[in-house]
Design a protein around this motif. Structure first.
Motif, PDB file in Angstrom:
ATOM      1  N   THR A  54      38.133  44.543  39.629  1.00 50.29           N
ATOM      2  CA  THR A  54      38.020  43.081  39.609  1.00 50.29           C
ATOM      3  C   THR A  54      39.334  42.399  39.965  1.00 50.29           C
ATOM      4  O   THR A  54      39.338  41.249  40.371  1.00 50.29           O
ATOM      5  CB  THR A  54      37.590  42.588  38.217  1.00 50.29           C
ATOM      6  N   HIS A  55      40.437  43.115  39.784  1.00 54.89           N
ATOM      7  CA  HIS A  55      41.765  42.575  40.042  1.00 54.89           C
ATOM      8  C   HIS A  55      42.616  43.653  40.704  1.00 54.89           C
ATOM      9  O   HIS A  55      42.231  44.822  40.745  1.00 54.89           O
ATOM     10  CB  HIS A  55      42.422  42.098  38.741  1.00 54.89           C
TER      11      HIS A  55
ATOM     12  N   ALA B 127      43.051  38.416  41.875  1.00 56.13           N
ATOM     13  CA  ALA B 127      41.619  38.625  41.667  1.00 56.13           C
ATOM     14  C   ALA B 127      41.039  39.199  42.953  1.00 56.13           C
ATOM     15  O   ALA B 127      41.464  38.839  44.056  1.00 56.13           O
ATOM     16  CB  ALA B 127      40.939  37.307  41.327  1.00 56.13           C
TER      17      ALA B 127
ATOM     18  N   THR C 165      40.707  37.199  31.613  1.00 54.76           N
ATOM     19  CA  THR C 165      42.049  37.647  31.975  1.00 54.76           C
ATOM     20  C   THR C 165      43.042  37.464  30.840  1.00 54.76           C
ATOM     21  O   THR C 165      44.197  37.835  30.988  1.00 54.76           O
ATOM     22  CB  THR C 165      42.566  36.906  33.223  1.00 54.76           C
TER      23      THR C 165
ATOM     24  N   THR D  60      40.944  38.515  48.534  1.00 55.58           N
ATOM     25  CA  THR D  60      41.736  38.563  47.316  1.00 55.58           C
ATOM     26  C   THR D  60      42.310  37.173  47.074  1.00 55.58           C
ATOM     27  O   THR D  60      42.479  36.399  48.016  1.00 55.58           O
ATOM     28  CB  THR D  60      42.848  39.630  47.418  1.00 55.58           C
TER      29      THR D  60
END
Length: 192
Positions: free
Chosen positions: A121-122, A29, A4, A35
């Motif tokens: 992924t995010h 995330a 990140t 989440t």
């Protein structure tokens, strides 16, 4: 920082712009069924930002965060106008978010998946009173840039790791080359 690092740096560089626009931004995330909010940008007195900050670090399954679940399920960005009061389906379940948005008089939000190599992924979530459809497009591009920055940071980490391993291999070869003659001499002396 790792994966990140690039996305965090991009958020750092953009924070003042988001604050000037009066938007609240959440970076989370994504997991297969939940989440985890990692960071919230917003003014200290903004009810949406206060609510978001109360969730940082918590694992929220998609019943608690249905809009995030919908963005992951569809793997597409979502633009909500009249948030989320007029939303249909699973998005309508975001009652805590709805209450904080009513208090802040926020009417619009954008939810953009941030892609890793093969899947999201995010998630980047932006709430504001004046977000337009043009902003929606720009925010999708920003989320894509965050994904690219995260992947670049990951590749940089892998490159550094590979360079370290290569350097260790070269050092091992040099040590073996330097140790071989004295060991051969010792072996010869011991044999005599």
């Amino acid at each position: 920082v790792g994966v990140t690092g690039g996305a965090d740096a991009l958020l750092d560089a953009s924070e003042s712009v988001f604050l000037e626009l009066g938007w609240t931004v959440a970076y989370s995330a994504l997991e297969s069924d939940a989440t985890r909010p990692l960071r919230v940008i917003g003014s200290p007195d903004d009810p949406v930002a206060v609510y978001g900050r109360s969730l940082v670090g918590r694992r929220l399954d998609f019943t608690e965060s249905p809009i995030a679940g919908e963005a992951l399920r569809t793997q597409r960005a979502i633009f909500l106008d009249n948030v989320p009061t007029l939303a249909r389906g699973p998005i309508n379940g975001a009652t805590s978010l709805d209450a904080s948005m009513r208090e802040a008089q926020v009417r619009r939000s954008v939810w953009c998946p941030i892609w890793g190599a093969t899947a999201p992924t995010h998630l980047l979530s932006i709430a504001g009173a004046d977000i337009t459809e043009h902003d929606f497009v720009a925010l999708q591009l920003f989320a894509a840039q965050m994904g690219a920055a995260a992947r670049a940071a990951e590749l940089q980490t892998e490159l550094v790791r590979g360079e370290r391993l290569a350097a260790m291999g070269r050092m091992t070869a040099v040590l073996a080359h330097e140790i071989r003659p004295p060991l051969a001499a010792s072996s010869t002396a011991l044999a005599a």
